[in-house]
Design a protein around this motif. Structure first.
Motif, PDB file in Angstrom:
ATOM      1  N   TYR A  46       0.872  -1.169   0.000  1.00 22.87           N
ATOM      2  CA  TYR A  46       0.000   0.000   0.000  1.00 22.87           C
ATOM      3  C   TYR A  46       0.904   1.212   0.000  1.00 22.87           C
ATOM      4  CZ  TYR A  46      -3.655  -3.331   1.251  1.00 22.87           C
ATOM      5  OH  TYR A  46      -4.491  -4.397   1.253  1.00 22.87           O
ATOM      6  N   TRP A  47       0.652   2.135  -0.944  1.00 17.05           N
ATOM      7  CA  TRP A  47       1.534   3.326  -1.083  1.00 17.05           C
ATOM      8  C   TRP A  47       0.664   4.539  -1.177  1.00 17.05           C
ATOM      9  CZ3 TRP A  47       3.906   5.275  -6.246  1.00 17.05           C
ATOM     10  CH2 TRP A  47       4.791   6.304  -6.016  1.00 17.05           C
ATOM     11  N   ASN A  48       0.887   5.459  -0.262  1.00 16.81           N
ATOM     12  CA  ASN A  48       0.137   6.708  -0.345  1.00 16.81           C
ATOM     13  C   ASN A  48       0.961   7.678  -1.177  1.00 16.81           C
ATOM     14  OD1 ASN A  48      -0.876   9.421   0.339  1.00 16.81           O
ATOM     15  ND2 ASN A  48      -2.250   8.277   1.706  1.00 16.81           N
ATOM     16  N   THR A  49       0.395   8.020  -2.300  1.00 16.71           N
ATOM     17  CA  THR A  49       1.157   8.859  -3.225  1.00 16.71           C
ATOM     18  C   THR A  49       1.233  10.295  -2.742  1.00 16.71           C
ATOM     19  OG1 THR A  49      -0.886   9.083  -4.484  1.00 16.71           O
ATOM     20  CG2 THR A  49       0.716   7.470  -5.274  1.00 16.71           C
ATOM     21  N   GLN A  50       0.422  10.645  -1.722  1.00 13.19           N
ATOM     22  CA  GLN A  50       0.497  12.018  -1.176  1.00 13.19           C
ATOM     23  C   GLN A  50       1.513  12.091  -0.042  1.00 13.19           C
ATOM     24  OE1 GLN A  50      -3.525  13.130  -0.180  1.00 13.19           O
ATOM     25  NE2 GLN A  50      -4.196  12.911  -2.336  1.00 13.19           N
ATOM     26  N   THR A  51       1.431  11.157   0.878  1.00 20.52           N
ATOM     27  CA  THR A  51       2.370  11.189   2.014  1.00 20.52           C
ATOM     28  C   THR A  51       3.647  10.427   1.711  1.00 20.52           C
ATOM     29  OG1 THR A  51       1.430   9.214   2.989  1.00 20.52           O
ATOM     30  CG2 THR A  51       0.448  11.309   3.648  1.00 20.52           C
ATOM     31  N   LYS A  52       3.587   9.614   0.660  1.00 22.68           N
ATOM     32  CA  LYS A  52       4.722   8.796   0.213  1.00 22.68           C
ATOM     33  C   LYS A  52       5.013   7.609   1.126  1.00 22.68           C
ATOM     34  CE  LYS A  52       5.267  11.924  -3.048  1.00 22.68           C
ATOM     35  NZ  LYS A  52       4.554  11.707  -4.331  1.00 22.68           N
ATOM     36  N   ASN A  53       4.217   7.427   2.174  1.00 25.35           N
ATOM     37  CA  ASN A  53       4.423   6.298   3.086  1.00 25.35           C
ATOM     38  C   ASN A  53       4.086   4.985   2.385  1.00 25.35           C
ATOM     39  OD1 ASN A  53       5.324   7.764   5.241  1.00 25.35           O
ATOM     40  ND2 ASN A  53       3.260   8.078   6.076  1.00 25.35           N
TER      41      ASN A  53
END
Lengths: 265, 180
Positions: A180-187
């Motif tokens: 799972y990759w949050n493209t906004q937070t980059k986590n």
């Protein structure tokens, strides 16, 4: 006063026979205290009464004495009274001692009974207490787990989080992981759905494929079993996992790739 | 009964007050015949007299604490109890009714022949009946039937003072006869 005439009047005999009036009797008693001759005459009169009685005595029927002794049997007092009292006291002591002993026995039995009750209650209490402690600990663990799950869920459902399934490469088709990759937070979070435990001295390493080049995205913590946070990734077109030596390598060993997944635009 | 002779009158009273059986034995052995004579002179009927004597001894035994030696000899006290018991009996029963209905009020002369007088009179009473009539009447009424001097005065219609002097005189006569 003519004492001699008074004495010889017959008043003395009349008095002792009980024939004198109360006034005559009072007078005679008063006078006999003043005049010793009159007192002596009264004594003589009593003696005369006694002798006359003996003169006209009649034996009473034989059985009367027996009857009287039977009737008065319980009114006679023996010579000594002390022993009776002592026996009575001793009996009283015996009785009191018996009562006390009985009370003591009852009290002792009650003590045993109550002590047993107390021990049972105490044991039950300890058991309950440890049960409550265990439940509290479980509760704490569940709360912690729930918090982690909530956090994971929040991350997965957060805006910008995308799911990247990592499928097994040729020859390792049964391998599978989800990223799972949050493209906004980059986590980045990773869950190893099915990755065999690495051999000793080996460790899984995540790679972000940026413009065709692999960039290390961190090592998989072997202790993490759920959704595991790894290094944030700025950009990537795909992700891959290789089996490297413990501590990882700067560049992936290409024949050691186990899973690969493309990021869907 | 070997120890009996050791009692003085005072010792006897003390032992009676201590409720000793041997004291009662002594009392009975020494006084029962005399007291029986007193009762039977008043009530010649043996069974009644014996019942009364029994009650008299019970009373003496139970009331010995009431006896006051300063007021007279023990025998005098017991004699009074015995005579009172007999008189109370005489005056309580049908005897009294027959006495009240009798012709005693008419004069002392008829007294000797009166049907209420016991025909089998004993001892002292027999002596009394040998006295002259005026003496016999007052002693019969006072000693054997328990009439007070006032009652006798009314019954035979003479003044109370005369009853008093007659009783004294009668007793002196009686005393002489007994001595003989």
């Amino acid at each position: 006063m003519d004492i001699k005439a008074y004495i010889e009047s017959g008043i003395i005999e009349s008095y002792v026979l009980g024939l004198a009036t109360p006034q005559e009797a009072d007078e005679l008693q008063r006078l006999s205290q003043t005049y010793p001759e009159i007192a002596a005459a009264v004594a003589g009169g009593e003696q005369w009464l006694r002798e006359t009685a003996d003169h006209y005595a009649l034996p009473a029927p034989e059985e009367l004495k027996t009857q009287l002794l039977a009737r008065l049997e319980h009114e006679f007092q023996p010579e000594k009274q002390a022993p009776d009292l002592r026996y009575y006291r001793r009996d009283l002591f015996k009785y009191a001692a018996a009562v006390l002993l009985l009370l003591l026995t009852v009290s002792g039995l009650l003590n045993v009974y109550l002590y047993n009750n107390y021990r049972n209650a105490s044991r039950d209490f300890v058991r309950l207490q440890s049960g409550i402690d265990m439940m509290a600990a479980d509760n704490k663990a569940f709360q912690a787990k729930l918090a982690v799950l909530e956090q994971d869920l929040r991350f997965i459902t957060a805006p910008g989080t995308i799911k990247v399934p990592l499928a097994g490469v040729s020859g390792r088709e049964d391998y599978f992981a989800t990223l799972y990759w949050n493209t906004q937070t980059k986590n980045v979070y990773l869950t190893a759905n099915h990755l065999p435990a690495p051999a000793p001295g080996k460790q899984y390493q995540l790679w972000a494929i940026v413009d065709g080049k692999p960039v290390s995205a961190g090592l998989l913590n072997p202790n993490c079993t759920d959704l595991c946070m790894v290094t944030p990734v700025q950009q990537a077109q795909a992700f891959a996992i290789t089996l490297e030596k413990t501590g990882g390598n700067p560049t992936p060993t290409s024949d050691q790739m186990v899973v690969l997944g493309k990021v869907k635009a | 009964m070997k120890e009996l002779s050791t009692y003085t009158e005072q010792e006897l009273i003390t032992a009676l007050k201590l409720r000793r059986e041997e004291a009662f034995n002594y009392l009975y052995d020494h006084y029962s015949a005399a007291l029986n004579g007193v009762i039977r002179n008043i009530i010649p009927e043996v069974h009644t007299a014996t019942d009364l004597l029994q009650e008299v001894f019970i009373k003496i035994w139970r009331q010995i604490d009431n006896y006051d030696p300063s007021r007279g000899r023990l025998y005098t006290w017991m004699f009074t109890i015995a005579r009172t018991a007999a008189i109370d009996h005489v005056r309580s029963k049908s005897w009294q009714n027959s006495l009240r209905n009798s012709e005693l009020t008419e004069g002392s002369q008829q007294l000797a022949d009166h049907n209420i007088l016991p025909s089998d009179e004993l001892g002292l009473r027999k002596i009394v009946h040998t006295l002259k009539d005026e003496h016999k009447a007052v002693l019969e009424l006072s000693y054997f039937q328990g009439y007070t001097q006032e009652e006798i005065a009314r019954l035979i219609n003479i003044p109370v003072n005369t009853v008093k002097t007659r009783i004294r005189a009668a007793i002196l006569q009686l005393k002489k006869k007994i001595k003989r």
